[in-house]
Structures are given as C-alpha cells and as structure tokens.
Design a protein around this motif. Structure first.
Motif, PDB file in Angstrom:
ATOM      1  N   PRO A  88       7.902  -3.963  13.020  1.00 54.89           N
ATOM      2  CA  PRO A  88       8.027  -5.430  13.031  1.00 54.89           C
ATOM      3  C   PRO A  88       6.673  -6.113  13.174  1.00 54.89           C
ATOM      4  CG  PRO A  88       8.752  -4.504  15.131  1.00 54.89           C
ATOM      5  CD  PRO A  88       8.519  -3.339  14.210  1.00 54.89           C
ATOM      6  N   PRO A  89       6.590  -7.379  12.769  1.00 54.54           N
ATOM      7  CA  PRO A  89       5.300  -8.081  12.753  1.00 54.54           C
ATOM      8  C   PRO A  89       4.563  -8.091  14.091  1.00 54.54           C
ATOM      9  CG  PRO A  89       6.957  -9.352  11.563  1.00 54.54           C
ATOM     10  CD  PRO A  89       7.682  -8.203  12.196  1.00 54.54           C
ATOM     11  N   TYR A  90       5.285  -8.283  15.206  1.00 55.71           N
ATOM     12  CA  TYR A  90       4.571  -8.385  16.485  1.00 55.71           C
ATOM     13  C   TYR A  90       3.921  -7.056  16.862  1.00 55.71           C
ATOM     14  CZ  TYR A  90       8.390  -6.073  19.079  1.00 55.71           C
ATOM     15  OH  TYR A  90       9.319  -5.177  19.553  1.00 55.71           O
ATOM     16  N   LYS A  91       4.530  -5.951  16.451  1.00 60.28           N
ATOM     17  CA  LYS A  91       3.934  -4.648  16.731  1.00 60.28           C
ATOM     18  C   LYS A  91       2.776  -4.358  15.786  1.00 60.28           C
ATOM     19  CE  LYS A  91       7.841  -2.326  18.951  1.00 60.28           C
ATOM     20  NZ  LYS A  91       8.751  -1.143  18.924  1.00 60.28           N
ATOM     21  N   VAL A  92       2.874  -4.864  14.550  1.00 59.88           N
ATOM     22  CA  VAL A  92       1.758  -4.746  13.614  1.00 59.88           C
ATOM     23  C   VAL A  92       0.532  -5.450  14.197  1.00 59.88           C
ATOM     24  CG1 VAL A  92       0.901  -5.412  11.329  1.00 59.88           C
ATOM     25  CG2 VAL A  92       3.235  -4.535  11.580  1.00 59.88           C
ATOM     26  N   ALA A  93       0.745  -6.652  14.755  1.00 62.45           N
ATOM     27  CA  ALA A  93      -0.359  -7.412  15.357  1.00 62.45           C
ATOM     28  C   ALA A  93      -0.944  -6.678  16.555  1.00 62.45           C
ATOM     29  CB  ALA A  93       0.127  -8.796  15.765  1.00 62.45           C
ATOM     30  N   ARG A  94      -0.089  -6.066  17.375  1.00 63.08           N
ATOM     31  CA  ARG A  94      -0.578  -5.345  18.550  1.00 63.08           C
ATOM     32  C   ARG A  94      -1.428  -4.145  18.168  1.00 63.08           C
ATOM     33  NH1 ARG A  94       4.821  -5.212  22.463  1.00 63.08           N
ATOM     34  NH2 ARG A  94       4.812  -7.452  22.987  1.00 63.08           N
ATOM     35  N   ARG A  95      -1.184  -3.611  16.990  1.00 63.97           N
ATOM     36  CA  ARG A  95      -1.981  -2.468  16.536  1.00 63.97           C
ATOM     37  C   ARG A  95      -3.336  -2.894  15.990  1.00 63.97           C
ATOM     38  NH1 ARG A  95       2.134   1.873  13.598  1.00 63.97           N
ATOM     39  NH2 ARG A  95       3.749   1.868  15.217  1.00 63.97           N
ATOM     40  N   GLY A  96      -3.562  -4.213  15.872  1.00 59.85           N
ATOM     41  CA  GLY A  96      -4.866  -4.696  15.440  1.00 59.85           C
ATOM     42  C   GLY A  96      -4.934  -5.204  14.026  1.00 59.85           C
ATOM     43  N   MET A  97      -3.766  -5.553  13.460  1.00 63.73           N
ATOM     44  CA  MET A  97      -3.718  -6.076  12.089  1.00 63.73           C
ATOM     45  C   MET A  97      -2.974  -7.404  12.127  1.00 63.73           C
ATOM     46  SD  MET A  97      -2.100  -4.057   8.839  1.00 63.73           S
ATOM     47  CE  MET A  97      -1.265  -4.897   7.507  1.00 63.73           C
ATOM     48  N   VAL A  98      -3.695  -8.509  11.996  1.00 64.90           N
ATOM     49  CA  VAL A  98      -3.092  -9.828  12.133  1.00 64.90           C
ATOM     50  C   VAL A  98      -3.279 -10.623  10.845  1.00 64.90           C
ATOM     51  CG1 VAL A  98      -3.464  -9.888  14.625  1.00 64.90           C
ATOM     52  CG2 VAL A  98      -5.169 -10.886  13.092  1.00 64.90           C
ATOM     53  N   ARG A  99      -2.467 -11.655  10.694  1.00 65.29           N
ATOM     54  CA  ARG A  99      -2.541 -12.464   9.478  1.00 65.29           C
ATOM     55  C   ARG A  99      -2.419 -13.944   9.798  1.00 65.29           C
ATOM     56  NH1 ARG A  99       2.666 -12.824   5.791  1.00 65.29           N
ATOM     57  NH2 ARG A  99       1.328 -14.485   5.013  1.00 65.29           N
ATOM     58  N   THR A 100      -2.892 -14.749   8.880  1.00 63.69           N
ATOM     59  CA  THR A 100      -2.626 -16.180   8.916  1.00 63.69           C
ATOM     60  C   THR A 100      -1.743 -16.495   7.713  1.00 63.69           C
ATOM     61  OG1 THR A 100      -4.564 -16.783   7.587  1.00 63.69           O
ATOM     62  CG2 THR A 100      -4.858 -16.636   9.978  1.00 63.69           C
ATOM     63  N   PHE A 101      -1.294 -17.751   7.632  1.00 58.26           N
ATOM     64  CA  PHE A 101      -0.330 -18.117   6.602  1.00 58.26           C
ATOM     65  C   PHE A 101      -0.887 -19.216   5.698  1.00 58.26           C
ATOM     66  CE2 PHE A 101       2.048 -16.178   9.961  1.00 58.26           C
ATOM     67  CZ  PHE A 101       3.079 -15.487   9.322  1.00 58.26           C
ATOM     68  N   GLN A 102      -0.369 -19.248   4.469  1.00 57.22           N
ATOM     69  CA  GLN A 102      -0.765 -20.282   3.521  1.00 57.22           C
ATOM     70  C   GLN A 102      -0.414 -21.661   4.086  1.00 57.22           C
ATOM     71  OE1 GLN A 102       0.721 -19.509  -0.397  1.00 57.22           O
ATOM     72  NE2 GLN A 102       0.174 -21.515  -1.172  1.00 57.22           N
ATOM     73  N   LEU A 103       0.778 -21.774   4.667  1.00 51.55           N
ATOM     74  CA  LEU A 103       1.174 -22.968   5.411  1.00 51.55           C
ATOM     75  C   LEU A 103       1.046 -22.610   6.878  1.00 51.55           C
ATOM     76  CD1 LEU A 103       4.348 -24.003   3.368  1.00 51.55           C
ATOM     77  CD2 LEU A 103       2.030 -24.923   3.176  1.00 51.55           C
TER      78      LEU A 103
END
Length: 297
Positions: A88-103
C-alpha cells in the motif's frame, strides 16, 4: 550512447551505474484499453530521470501503479531490491519512495506547519493510548517541528507557516508538497508535473529545488511536458506513448529520436508532400465530404 527504442532488448536503460527501481511486465487495462504496457523500466540511482510523452500516454497511471495507488493487471517491480507488488502507498512511502501529485494534495484547512508535521512518520502521539500522555511524544513533535521549519525555510515558505494551506498559490502548494515529502527523508522522489500551473516566477525556484535533491544524493523521477525543463535538468529521459516505452536515453539523444518525434507529432510528419500524395489526400477528403453529404440526405 544514443536513444534506445522499444524494439531493442536492454539489460539497463542508462549509461551504467546502479539502479534504484526496476519494473518488468507492468500492464493496466481500463475497459479494454491498455493504458500501461511496460516491458522493462529502470531508474538510475542518484540521477534525475524525466518521464515524458503526449497526453494520454499512461504516465500518471504508471506513477499510480508504482506507488501503490492503483493495482496492475500483471507485472512486478522492486525498490532497492525489495518487491513493491501489492504494497500500500503508506508503506511504499515508509520504505523511502514518495510522490507528489499533478493536482496537489495539501490539506487546505490545516496550516502550512501542520501539513508539514503530518508528513513525519512513526509519530508516537498518533497512537490512542500515548496520545493522552503528552510527555511521551512532546519531544518527538518538537523535533519534527524543527525539521519542518528547516524545510520551510529552504523552500521559502517559513513566513507562511501559520497560514492555511488553502490560501497558498498553486506554485506555493507545489513547494509545500515537495517540502512535506522530504519529511520522511526519502531516497526516491517522484514528481507528477511539478511545473503544471506554476507561474514563471516560481518555476526557476522549483527547478533549483529539484536539482538540489540530486545534489543531496537523492533520486528524482518526474513527469513533465516542458521540454526546455527536461533538457535543462534531466540526466536520463524515458518516453511513453500509448502505454509503452518507445525511447530512452540522454536528453539530447531522445529529443532527436524519430520515435519520439513521431510519438508527439505523428508518423511521417516531416515527410515531403509529393504531388501524388497531395492528390491522394485531396481525393480522400472529397470522398469523406461526399459521404457526409449523402448521409444528411
């Protein structure tokens, strides 16, 4: 090294070096339309990679798949050698891979500093029982606030710290989202059209911040339509069209690749228009007009 086209098989997609993310056989279909059909994709570590392509090429959908915001029909991908399939996205972020959004996804009714604090992970005060015992988490929150203020100063938003995020301009929201992403100290930052809707005065500032991320040793992947920006800051460029990777290489090599030109402007756009071709086009146009007229009557 020239640009590579999708008809060739590659061990790597860049000129040597380590890779931080690898994806293989990733597909996503919507109502019979294959929006993403990526055979192989890599991101070189410590570099700025641009993901470009015409509207509808599948770039944002591919972003969503890699970061867990959508699920592929098939395929696999790894980050630092660990599988992210089904994570899931929150675990992806915890692993050190984050994103921003077009909006942008800033929380409009929270202040700028509150938005920043939310970006920090592992906060003790978020758990129910410790939340009522302030002494257990006050020190951590103070440290998070100090880090948040350092980032806001870096992004020239410290004067806005007590303003509601909803009062910021579009460009300032982009800056806030980028600053908030850094609260988790990520290795890979994925920016979806960071310049979209940003006024020219802030564009240079954003460009400088993207470059500074690479200078710190972080890896950046971004989606963008501004080719001048792509050429200016990218180390590697990957081109998508109709869901596929059609070319990849250094910015100069990609910009001159016929596959890229065709993806943006259509095949044979630069072919000389001979008399026979002109007559054929004219005849086809007349046939279409005649057919439309007949249908009306």
């Amino acid at each position: 090294m020239g640009a590579d086209t999708m008809d060739e098989k590659h061990e790597t997609t860049h000129e040597g070096g380590d890779v931080i993310l690898v994806a293989d056989g990733v597909t996503r279909t919507f109502g019979g339309l294959k929006a993403v059909d990526v055979d192989h994709f890599e991101i070189p570590r410590g570099k700025i990679t641009a993901l470009i392509g015409p509207n509808g090429a599948g770039k944002t959908t591919f972003f969503n798949l890699l970061t867990g915001f959508d699920k592929p029909d098939e395929g696999s991908w790894t980050f630092n050698g660990q599988s992210l399939s089904g994570v899931p996205p929150y675990k992806v972020a915890r692993r050190g891979m984050v994103r921003t959004f077009q909006l942008t996804k800033v929380l409009s009714r929270l202040t700028v500093i509150e938005n920043m604090r939310l970006g920090a992970t592992g906060q003790k005060g978020e758990r129910f029982l410790p939340s009522v015992l302030r002494f257990l988490w006050q020190g951590q929150e103070d440290a998070n606030t100090e880090r948040a203020m350092d980032l806001l100063r870096r992004f020239k938003l410290d004067a806005k710290k007590d303003d509601f995020a909803g009062s910021l301009s579009g460009g300032q929201r982009k800056l806030l989202e980028m600053a908030r992403a850094l609260m988790v100290d990520p290795e890979l930052i994925m920016l979806d059209e960071p310049m979209a809707g940003v006024n020219p005065a802030l564009k240079q500032s954003l460009l400088g911040h993207v470059k500074s991320l690479r200078d710190e040793g972080r890896t950046v992947l971004f989606v963008e339509h501004d080719m001048d920006m792509v050429r200016d800051i990218s180390d590697w460029v990957v081109v998508m069209a109709q869901g596929k990777i059609v070319s990849q290489g250094t910015p100069d090599a990609v910009m001159s690749d016929p596959a890229v030109i065709d993806a943006y402007l259509g095949a044979h756009h630069d072919a000389e228009l001979t008399f026979d071709m002109e007559a054929q086009i004219e005849a086809e146009a007349e046939q279409e007009i005649a057919a439309e007229t007949e249908e009306k009557h």
